[in-house]
Design an enzyme around this catalytic site. Structure first.
Site, PDB file in Angstrom:
ATOM      1  N   HIS A   1       0.628  -1.312   0.167  1.00 56.02           N
ATOM      2  CA  HIS A   1       0.064  -0.111   0.014  1.00 56.02           C
ATOM      3  C   HIS A   1       1.204   1.243   0.106  1.00 56.02           C
ATOM      4  O   HIS A   1       2.051   0.865   0.209  1.00 56.02           O
ATOM      5  CB  HIS A   1      -0.516  -0.128   1.333  1.00 56.02           C
ATOM      6  CG  HIS A   1      -1.858   1.305   1.694  1.00 56.02           C
ATOM      7  ND1 HIS A   1      -0.946   2.218   1.820  1.00 56.02           N
ATOM      8  CD2 HIS A   1      -2.779   0.739   1.041  1.00 56.02           C
ATOM      9  CE1 HIS A   1      -2.705   3.006   2.598  1.00 56.02           C
ATOM     10  NE2 HIS A   1      -3.641   1.965   1.443  1.00 56.02           N
TER      11      HIS A   1
ATOM     12  N   ASP B   1       2.797  -4.453   8.276  1.00 53.61           N
ATOM     13  CA  ASP B   1       1.569  -3.481   7.949  1.00 53.61           C
ATOM     14  C   ASP B   1       1.192  -4.845   7.926  1.00 53.61           C
ATOM     15  O   ASP B   1       0.656  -5.741   7.019  1.00 53.61           O
ATOM     16  CB  ASP B   1       1.812  -3.020   6.524  1.00 53.61           C
ATOM     17  CG  ASP B   1       0.731  -2.752   6.800  1.00 53.61           C
ATOM     18  OD1 ASP B   1      -0.444  -2.229   7.733  1.00 53.61           O
ATOM     19  OD2 ASP B   1       0.647  -1.675   5.325  1.00 53.61           O
TER      20      ASP B   1
ATOM     21  N   GLN C   1      -4.716  -5.069   7.044  1.00 54.98           N
ATOM     22  CA  GLN C   1      -5.480  -6.172   6.039  1.00 54.98           C
ATOM     23  C   GLN C   1      -5.558  -7.577   6.505  1.00 54.98           C
ATOM     24  O   GLN C   1      -6.149  -8.305   6.398  1.00 54.98           O
ATOM     25  CB  GLN C   1      -5.561  -6.035   4.334  1.00 54.98           C
ATOM     26  CG  GLN C   1      -5.631  -4.372   3.149  1.00 54.98           C
ATOM     27  CD  GLN C   1      -6.994  -4.188   4.095  1.00 54.98           C
ATOM     28  OE1 GLN C   1      -7.633  -5.235   3.585  1.00 54.98           O
ATOM     29  NE2 GLN C   1      -7.016  -3.439   3.670  1.00 54.98           N
TER      30      GLN C   1
ATOM     31  N   LYS D   1     -10.047  -1.273  10.323  1.00 54.19           N
ATOM     32  CA  LYS D   1     -10.734  -2.664   9.735  1.00 54.19           C
ATOM     33  C   LYS D   1     -10.911  -3.492  10.472  1.00 54.19           C
ATOM     34  O   LYS D   1     -11.616  -4.876   9.213  1.00 54.19           O
ATOM     35  CB  LYS D   1      -8.763  -2.837   8.766  1.00 54.19           C
ATOM     36  CG  LYS D   1      -8.337  -2.157   8.512  1.00 54.19           C
ATOM     37  CD  LYS D   1      -8.023  -1.423   6.799  1.00 54.19           C
ATOM     38  CE  LYS D   1      -7.666  -1.330   6.131  1.00 54.19           C
ATOM     39  NZ  LYS D   1      -7.894   0.002   5.208  1.00 54.19           N
TER      40      LYS D   1
ATOM     41  N   CYS E   1      -4.716   2.633  -3.462  1.00 58.59           N
ATOM     42  CA  CYS E   1      -2.989   3.117  -3.037  1.00 58.59           C
ATOM     43  C   CYS E   1      -2.403   2.039  -3.222  1.00 58.59           C
ATOM     44  O   CYS E   1      -1.468   1.983  -2.026  1.00 58.59           O
ATOM     45  CB  CYS E   1      -4.039   3.204  -1.463  1.00 58.59           C
ATOM     46  SG  CYS E   1      -4.902   4.569  -1.568  1.00 58.59           S
TER      47      CYS E   1
HETATM   48  N1  C6P Z   1      -6.362   0.254   3.008  1.00 61.90           N
HETATM   49  C1  C6P Z   1      -8.237   0.158   1.181  1.00 61.90           C
HETATM   50  O1  C6P Z   1      -9.176  -0.039   0.889  1.00 61.90           O
HETATM   51  P1  C6P Z   1      -5.114   3.870   7.331  1.00 61.90           P
HETATM   52  O2  C6P Z   1      -5.533   4.321   6.018  1.00 61.90           O
HETATM   53  O3  C6P Z   1      -3.865   4.709   7.880  1.00 61.90           O
HETATM   54  O4  C6P Z   1      -6.147   3.606   8.354  1.00 61.90           O
HETATM   55  O5  C6P Z   1      -4.109   2.542   6.738  1.00 61.90           O
HETATM   56  C2  C6P Z   1      -3.608   2.247   5.760  1.00 61.90           C
HETATM   57  C3  C6P Z   1      -3.324   1.604   5.206  1.00 61.90           C
HETATM   58  C4  C6P Z   1      -1.919   0.659   5.237  1.00 61.90           C
HETATM   59  N2  C6P Z   1      -1.000  -0.719   4.774  1.00 61.90           N
HETATM   60  C5  C6P Z   1      -2.566  -1.689   4.328  1.00 61.90           C
HETATM   61  C6  C6P Z   1      -2.414  -3.036   3.656  1.00 61.90           C
HETATM   62  C7  C6P Z   1      -4.062  -0.521   3.885  1.00 61.90           C
HETATM   63  O6  C6P Z   1      -4.591  -1.282   2.892  1.00 61.90           O
HETATM   64  C8  C6P Z   1      -3.919   0.819   4.198  1.00 61.90           C
HETATM   65  C9  C6P Z   1      -5.768   1.322   4.682  1.00 61.90           C
HETATM   66  C10 C6P Z   1      -7.935   0.776   2.907  1.00 61.90           C
HETATM   67  O7  C6P Z   1      -7.281  -0.869   0.913  1.00 61.90           O
HETATM   68  C11 C6P Z   1      -7.977   2.295   2.781  1.00 61.90           C
HETATM   69  S1  C6P Z   1      -6.684   3.021   1.264  1.00 61.90           S
END
Ligand code: C6P
Length: 403
Positions: free
Chosen positions: A121, A198, A201, A224, A361
């Site tokens: 991401h 990370d 997900q 999530k 993203c």
């Molecule tokens: N992905 C998606 O629709 P935040 O925004 O900080 O809570 O998470 C960011 C993030 C980081 N790593 C991974 C693997 C992610 O999937 C995400 C967030 C969402 O896939 C929103 S872009």
């Protein structure tokens, strides 16, 4: 066996309509929905004990502090960290990654190497690029394969004594690939490199054990996994968190302050400057309790069944291609020949179905497949086969309208 009707009744939003149709929520990868118990926790906080934490001797402040610290312990126990102070409460995955990347900006030097995976991401790419610009460190990438898996054979070729850090997501947000993080951690450690995983997900599907993984840093977001937005955590091994400098200066992260010199507080406060998302942290704890009460084995079984069912039905649609066909969670990224994903997403929305369209993203993954984006249906344990049937019907309809 899960009682799905009972579980669905926990989520008030699932009763609403969109464009006059019952909501079908297949955008769980972007954010999961919130069960009543988490909503109640938020209301209870603002109704009964809203106060700043770690600061007051008064009852409300102590109650809020106790609940916030209880939430930290719930996160610690869920992810099996050795100490509660190894859990830094943050605004989410993005901030957690930035705490580590900005910390390493003052520790790395020109010529050092860091490795990210091709499946990241943007929040696990951009902060490291910024760090490389500051330090002169070099960014290397573990390539991916057509099926959405990582080329571990090529990872071995990237590792060397100059490798200082390795970053990889536990699960890819765009494809759902479950990455072999155990092997990645083990191989990186042989070269003395630190590893950040990370888990944004992975956390709704997999209960990670940071001690068993022997991972150096693990990050995730509450939203999530049935929790609120704007809160998440950074796990780091004690000695590594102690080694990193603070991310932000401000209240509550200090030991003593004079105009000549400030000394910093110990963990976790060193990384928690300012008033945190108190309510969010407490509600994160409630979300963890909720998911554990359902049970991660039950969640996985249910989601795997939905994934199998949906994949089989989708592949019967002429011209539909699924991206990411390897070992994965219940994420299905697809395109239909000659139709832009955005157009499909817009028609599905009119029919009450929420999916995400675009690059998610994760632009390098789209570049790999040479596509502008995909339609992503990310399924959760509270979804049903009937909803999937309606998705298939609606995609057929969209296809007819757009061809
Ligand atoms: N992905 C998606 O629709 P935040 O925004 O900080 O809570 O998470 C960011 C993030 C980081 N790593 C991974 C693997 C992610 O999937 C995400 C967030 C969402 O896939 C929103 S872009």
């Amino acid at each position: 066996m899960l009682d799905i009707n009972k579980i669905r009744a926990d989520f008030p939003i699932l009763k609403r309509q969109v464009h006059g149709k019952p909501l079908i929520y297949f955008d769980n990868g972007a954010t999961s929905q919130t069960p009543q118990i988490v909503i109640d926790t938020i209301v209870d906080y603002y109704t009964n004990y809203n106060a700043n934490i770690h600061r007051g001797v008064h009852t409300l402040s102590q109650e809020a502090t106790d609940k916030y610290e209880e939430a930290r312990i719930k996160i610690q126990q869920h992810f099996n960290a050795k100490h509660a102070y190894e859990i830094i409460l943050t605004a989410g995955t993005t901030e957690s990654v930035n705490i580590v990347s900005s910390g390493f900006s003052s520790l790395l030097k020109e010529g050092d190497e860091i490795i990210v995976s091709a499946l990241e991401h943007h929040s696990n790419i951009v902060p490291w690029q910024m760090m490389c610009e500051k330090t002169g460190a070099v960014l290397r990438v573990i390539p991916m394969d057509e099926d959405g898996s990582l080329r571990l054979d090529l990872f071995d070729e990237l590792l060397n004594n100059k490798t200082k850090l390795v970053f990889c997501n536990h699960v890819s947000n765009a494809l759902g690939t479950i990455n072999p993080i155990e092997a990645i951690i083990h191989r990186a450690h042989k070269f003395g490199a630190y590893v950040l995983i990370d888990g944004a997900q992975a956390c709704p599907h997999i209960k990670a054990d940071v001690q068993e993984l022997d991972v150096d840093f693990y990050v995730a977001s509450a939203h999530k996994m049935c929790g609120p937005t704007g809160v998440g955590f950074l796990y780091g091994k004690k000695e590594l968190l102690e080694m990193l400098p603070p991310y932000q200066g401000g209240g509550e992260m200090i030991d003593t302050v004079t105009f000549e010199k400030t000394t910093y507080a110990g963990l976790p406060h060193k990384f928690e400057a300012g008033t945190p998302n108190i309510c969010g942290g407490i509600a994160f704890g409630a979300a963890i309790d909720y998911m554990n009460a359902i049970g991660f084995k039950n969640i996985q079984d249910r989601e795997n069944e939905l994934l199998r069912y949906a994949t089989e039905k989708l592949l019967n649609i002429d011209g539909l291609k699924i991206y990411g066909t390897t070992h994965k969670t219940s994420v299905i990224s697809f395109n239909i020949e000659n139709i832009h994903p955005y157009d499909i997403g817009s028609i599905l929305d009119k029919l009450g179905i929420a999916v995400r369209t675009g690059h998610h993203c994760a632009q390098p993954i789209m570049d790999f497949y040479n596509i502008p984006g995909t339609v992503r249906a990310s399924l959760s344990f509270y979804n049903t086969k009937e909803e999937i049937d309606f998705l298939i019907e609606s995609i057929q309809k969209a296809k007819m309208m757009l061809s």
